[in-house]
Design a protein around this motif. Structure first.
Motif, PDB file in Angstrom:
ATOM      1  N   GLN A   1       0.805  -1.221   0.000  1.00  0.00           N
ATOM      2  CA  GLN A   1       0.000   0.000   0.000  1.00  0.00           C
ATOM      3  C   GLN A   1       0.842   1.278   0.000  1.00  0.00           C
ATOM      4  N   THR A   2       1.920   1.272  -0.792  1.00  0.00           N
ATOM      5  CA  THR A   2       2.772   2.459  -0.834  1.00  0.00           C
ATOM      6  C   THR A   2       3.548   2.547  -2.137  1.00  0.00           C
ATOM      7  N   ASP A   3       3.874   3.763  -2.484  1.00  0.00           N
ATOM      8  CA  ASP A   3       4.796   4.051  -3.588  1.00  0.00           C
ATOM      9  C   ASP A   3       6.000   4.822  -3.053  1.00  0.00           C
ATOM     10  N   LYS A   4       5.983   5.134  -1.772  1.00  0.00           N
ATOM     11  CA  LYS A   4       7.012   5.983  -1.185  1.00  0.00           C
ATOM     12  C   LYS A   4       8.381   5.309  -1.257  1.00  0.00           C
ATOM     13  N   ASN A   5       9.318   6.000  -1.861  1.00  0.00           N
ATOM     14  CA  ASN A   5      10.690   5.513  -2.026  1.00  0.00           C
ATOM     15  C   ASN A   5      10.775   4.152  -2.698  1.00  0.00           C
ATOM     16  N   VAL A   6       9.858   3.906  -3.626  1.00  0.00           N
ATOM     17  CA  VAL A   6       9.889   2.687  -4.425  1.00  0.00           C
ATOM     18  C   VAL A   6      10.317   3.078  -5.830  1.00  0.00           C
TER      19      VAL A   6
END
Length: 191
Positions: free
Chosen positions: A124-129
């Protein structure tokens, strides 16, 4: 910043990140300790950088930073290491994420493009991906060379440690000390 991906098919992302960090920090006097550790020796301290791979995901990386004060070991009458210490044995430690704008523990993760949707739904994240290893590495190098270096500048000497001790106490998530409370008092009483 010119970065070429590793030519060896099996070269680890952490090796690549460490190589690029070393190239960026070498002009500032940093040297390689070993595969994932850099260091710089100053008059009163040894500054250490460790590139850490997440234990459950080899494609997630963070950067640990430490400052070792040889005078502390002498004051506490403890045996000093014979080599450059690892970050985990430094007097004062921090992690790069706490020096960034959001001031949180930060990991950078590489995901193959074809697995990105699966990763997003699972975590559930795109942060620092990132789907590009070069872009991921550039962001880590930028964070350390622009923000992380401020940690080292702030605590170059034992006097700096004493001067900014209230900052250390007021931000317990940002700083980790490998000292007992009684040892800290001895340091703060030094003239």
């Amino acid at each position: 910043m010119n970065m070429d991906l590793p030519t060896e098919k099996n070269k680890k992302l952490s090796d690549f990140v460490t190589d690029q960090l070393y190239q960026a920090l070498k002009p500032l006097g940093f040297k390689r300790r070993d595969k994932h550790n850099l260091y710089r020796v100053l008059d009163e301290s040894i500054q250490v950088i460790n590139v850490q791979t997440h234990r459950f995901d080899k494609n997630s990386i963070t950067v640990n930073m430490g400052i070792y004060y040889p005078a502390v070991m002498k004051l506490l009458e403890k045996e000093a290491p014979t080599k450059i210490p690892h970050e985990m044995y430094c007097t004062l430690r921090s992690r790069i994420g706490y020096w960034l704008e959001h001031a949180l523990d930060t990991w950078w993760t590489y995901v193959d493009k074809d697995k990105l949707d699966e990763y997003r739904s699972r975590f559930q994240t795109d942060k620092n991906v990132y789907t590009d290893q070069v872009e991921l590495t550039q962001n880590i190098v930028k964070a350390v060379s622009q923000k992380g270096i401020k940690f080292f500048e702030k605590f170059q000497s034992l006097e700096d440690f004493k001067t900014h001790f209230d900052d250390i106490k007021s931000e317990p998530n940002k700083y980790v000390m490998s000292l007992l409370q009684e040892d800290i008092q001895k340091i703060l009483q030094l003239k």
